[in-house]
Scaffold this motif. Sequence first.
Motif, PDB file in Angstrom:
ATOM      1  N   GLU A 237     -22.130  63.840  78.544  1.00  0.00           N
ATOM      2  CA  GLU A 237     -22.813  64.194  79.791  1.00  0.00           C
ATOM      3  C   GLU A 237     -21.775  64.470  80.873  1.00  0.00           C
ATOM      4  OE1 GLU A 237     -26.323  61.804  80.574  1.00  0.00           O
ATOM      5  OE2 GLU A 237     -25.959  62.118  82.717  1.00  0.00           O
ATOM      6  N   ILE A 238     -21.689  65.716  81.306  1.00  0.00           N
ATOM      7  CA  ILE A 238     -20.754  66.084  82.381  1.00  0.00           C
ATOM      8  C   ILE A 238     -21.414  65.806  83.730  1.00  0.00           C
ATOM      9  CG2 ILE A 238     -19.358  67.971  83.363  1.00  0.00           C
ATOM     10  CD1 ILE A 238     -18.578  67.173  80.471  1.00  0.00           C
ATOM     11  N   SER A 239     -22.670  66.227  83.851  1.00  0.00           N
ATOM     12  CA  SER A 239     -23.505  65.862  85.007  1.00  0.00           C
ATOM     13  C   SER A 239     -24.940  65.794  84.485  1.00  0.00           C
ATOM     14  CB  SER A 239     -23.369  66.912  86.123  1.00  0.00           C
ATOM     15  OG  SER A 239     -23.916  68.131  85.686  1.00  0.00           O
ATOM     16  N   ASP A 240     -25.883  65.505  85.369  1.00  0.00           N
ATOM     17  CA  ASP A 240     -27.272  65.339  84.908  1.00  0.00           C
ATOM     18  C   ASP A 240     -27.767  66.525  84.087  1.00  0.00           C
ATOM     19  OD1 ASP A 240     -27.455  62.909  85.980  1.00  0.00           O
ATOM     20  OD2 ASP A 240     -28.637  63.454  87.748  1.00  0.00           O
ATOM     21  N   ASP A 241     -27.463  67.726  84.613  1.00  0.00           N
ATOM     22  CA  ASP A 241     -28.012  68.927  83.973  1.00  0.00           C
ATOM     23  C   ASP A 241     -26.992  69.696  83.151  1.00  0.00           C
ATOM     24  OD1 ASP A 241     -30.608  68.632  84.832  1.00  0.00           O
ATOM     25  OD2 ASP A 241     -30.213  69.590  86.766  1.00  0.00           O
ATOM     26  N   LEU A 242     -25.800  69.170  83.036  1.00  0.00           N
ATOM     27  CA  LEU A 242     -24.757  69.897  82.294  1.00  0.00           C
ATOM     28  C   LEU A 242     -24.130  68.983  81.247  1.00  0.00           C
ATOM     29  CD1 LEU A 242     -23.173  72.645  82.269  1.00  0.00           C
ATOM     30  CD2 LEU A 242     -21.443  71.504  83.651  1.00  0.00           C
ATOM     31  N   HIS A 243     -24.344  69.327  79.975  1.00  0.00           N
ATOM     32  CA  HIS A 243     -23.817  68.526  78.871  1.00  0.00           C
ATOM     33  C   HIS A 243     -22.850  69.360  78.035  1.00  0.00           C
ATOM     34  CE1 HIS A 243     -27.673  65.809  78.999  1.00  0.00           C
ATOM     35  NE2 HIS A 243     -26.959  65.759  80.116  1.00  0.00           N
ATOM     36  N   LEU A 244     -22.035  68.658  77.251  1.00  0.00           N
ATOM     37  CA  LEU A 244     -21.027  69.351  76.429  1.00  0.00           C
ATOM     38  C   LEU A 244     -21.073  68.858  74.995  1.00  0.00           C
ATOM     39  CD1 LEU A 244     -18.306  71.030  76.067  1.00  0.00           C
ATOM     40  CD2 LEU A 244     -17.125  68.887  76.622  1.00  0.00           C
ATOM     41  N   LEU A 245     -21.041  69.812  74.068  1.00  0.00           N
ATOM     42  CA  LEU A 245     -20.809  69.476  72.659  1.00  0.00           C
ATOM     43  C   LEU A 245     -19.349  69.844  72.409  1.00  0.00           C
ATOM     44  CD1 LEU A 245     -21.762  68.658  69.860  1.00  0.00           C
ATOM     45  CD2 LEU A 245     -22.719  70.928  69.566  1.00  0.00           C
ATOM     46  N   PRO A 246     -18.465  68.841  72.305  1.00  0.00           N
ATOM     47  CA  PRO A 246     -17.036  69.141  72.329  1.00  0.00           C
ATOM     48  C   PRO A 246     -16.474  69.698  71.028  1.00  0.00           C
ATOM     49  CG  PRO A 246     -17.381  66.775  72.112  1.00  0.00           C
ATOM     50  CD  PRO A 246     -18.742  67.397  72.215  1.00  0.00           C
ATOM     51  N   SER A 247     -15.332  70.340  71.178  1.00  0.00           N
ATOM     52  CA  SER A 247     -14.510  70.737  70.042  1.00  0.00           C
ATOM     53  C   SER A 247     -13.463  69.637  69.855  1.00  0.00           C
ATOM     54  CB  SER A 247     -13.835  72.073  70.350  1.00  0.00           C
ATOM     55  OG  SER A 247     -12.951  72.414  69.321  1.00  0.00           O
ATOM     56  N   HIS A 248     -12.611  69.771  68.881  1.00  0.00           N
ATOM     57  CA  HIS A 248     -11.572  68.763  68.661  1.00  0.00           C
ATOM     58  C   HIS A 248     -10.395  69.399  67.939  1.00  0.00           C
ATOM     59  CE1 HIS A 248      -9.654  65.091  67.065  1.00  0.00           C
ATOM     60  NE2 HIS A 248     -10.162  64.527  68.153  1.00  0.00           N
ATOM     61  N   LEU A 249      -9.247  68.717  67.999  1.00  0.00           N
ATOM     62  CA  LEU A 249      -8.054  69.229  67.314  1.00  0.00           C
ATOM     63  C   LEU A 249      -8.314  69.466  65.825  1.00  0.00           C
ATOM     64  CD1 LEU A 249      -6.993  66.467  69.200  1.00  0.00           C
ATOM     65  CD2 LEU A 249      -4.901  67.708  68.745  1.00  0.00           C
ATOM     66  N   ASN A 250      -9.201  68.661  65.251  1.00  0.00           N
ATOM     67  CA  ASN A 250      -9.407  68.764  63.799  1.00  0.00           C
ATOM     68  C   ASN A 250     -10.382  69.881  63.395  1.00  0.00           C
ATOM     69  OD1 ASN A 250     -11.954  67.757  64.293  1.00  0.00           O
ATOM     70  ND2 ASN A 250     -11.531  65.694  63.560  1.00  0.00           N
ATOM     71  N   LEU A 251     -10.808  70.683  64.371  1.00  0.00           N
ATOM     72  CA  LEU A 251     -11.800  71.717  64.044  1.00  0.00           C
ATOM     73  C   LEU A 251     -11.234  72.756  63.068  1.00  0.00           C
ATOM     74  CD1 LEU A 251     -14.657  72.715  64.532  1.00  0.00           C
ATOM     75  CD2 LEU A 251     -13.853  73.991  66.493  1.00  0.00           C
ATOM     76  N   SER A 252      -9.950  73.107  63.227  1.00  0.00           N
ATOM     77  CA  SER A 252      -9.395  74.126  62.330  1.00  0.00           C
ATOM     78  C   SER A 252      -9.331  73.622  60.891  1.00  0.00           C
ATOM     79  CB  SER A 252      -8.021  74.584  62.814  1.00  0.00           C
ATOM     80  OG  SER A 252      -7.245  73.481  63.125  1.00  0.00           O
ATOM     81  N   VAL A 253      -9.179  72.309  60.705  1.00  0.00           N
ATOM     82  CA  VAL A 253      -9.174  71.732  59.350  1.00  0.00           C
ATOM     83  C   VAL A 253     -10.578  71.837  58.745  1.00  0.00           C
ATOM     84  CG1 VAL A 253      -8.725  69.642  58.008  1.00  0.00           C
ATOM     85  CG2 VAL A 253      -7.360  70.140  60.040  1.00  0.00           C
ATOM     86  N   LYS A 254     -11.582  71.627  59.597  1.00  0.00           N
ATOM     87  CA  LYS A 254     -12.978  71.685  59.132  1.00  0.00           C
ATOM     88  C   LYS A 254     -13.347  73.075  58.635  1.00  0.00           C
ATOM     89  CE  LYS A 254     -14.068  67.485  60.236  1.00  0.00           C
ATOM     90  NZ  LYS A 254     -14.143  66.547  59.134  1.00  0.00           N
TER      91      LYS A 254
END
Lengths: 256, 110
Positions: free
Chosen positions: A78-95
């Motif tokens: 939750e970044i703010s009430d109306d703004l959320h994030l589904l994050p990336s990660h360093l391991n995404l390229s491995v996935k």
Amino acid sequence: MAVVISVANQKGGVGKTTLTMNLGHALASKGKRVLLVDIDPQFNLTFGLIGMEVLNYENSNVGTLMTRESEINDAIVEISDDLHLLPSHLNLSVKEIEIINAYNRERRLEKALTPVLPDYDYVLIDNPPSMGIFLVNSLTASDYVLIPLELSYFGVIGMQLMFNLMRMIREETNENLKLLGLVPNKFTRQTKVPKTRLRELKEAYPDAPILTTIPKAIALEKAQGKGMSIFEFENDGRAAKAFMKLAGEVVKIVEG
Amino acid sequence: MSRDKLPKLFDGSVNELTRPSRSKAGEGSRSSLKSKKKQKTLYITLDMNRKLIELYGEEGRRQSIIVEDAVNLYYYLKKALGEKKFNELLSAVGREDPEFLAEYVSKLRV
């Protein structure tokens, strides 16, 4: 039910992340519930929004969702009430290798997002520039494509590659994918090049839906450096006004 | 090639891209197109798709590992049995009858 918009261009450095982040903030400020999805292994959007906290999402991020190792509600930040994030990660390229070998590989993101779509009005996906499994997943899961466009020689070439990719996706995995518009970015009058390229673009594609132009502004770079949106950094500047205008256009096109 | 003028790399209509793809005539043909597309995307038949889902459920393993196991089985059995016996085994598998297969394998001699 959320409308899913992919922010994509097969050229790097055209402002995909800046556009995703600031359009997300602008839509949220208009009272829309927004989920930002970072599917770029370079995780710039994630880093811009949560900084080093990205390290806490090793086991719950967009990649682990696509390999079905985690649940979407554990991954949303939750970044703010109306703004959320589904994050990336360093391991995404491995996935990526795992996903390429997996069954139904083009629809992994679509399946992962489906349970939370009723919770949002807009889902904005920040994409990598490379034409790989992540971009294909993103376009398969999307209703619209928004193309940020740098008005340079290679910028316009990248846009045309996106048109071709969109056509392919519409034929193969998502017949409902639509072009939302082109957003000329980093526009400056200091040289004649952007104006010339814009004219050429309009000549070559007279039907192209060209939306609000985002000016080249130091404030945008400074804001990103501080992990802030343009609205938090310089709310009354040209760039902030341009993003608010763009958000209005997007709402008008999508919601009618 | 000169870089002064932009090359046109997209020969379609951008206006067309702003609208959903035209649906094919008739509902029946649309549903058959849908199943064809699914097969094309997965590169396997719907029946194979069902078996895969069942396997993943039972094994509780990662899908990519199951696919790798399947490829290894195919590759090394073919090497070990030789072309003729391997094709015979595949025919036995193709009957989709576990009892018949168990009997066949018990009599199989390399």
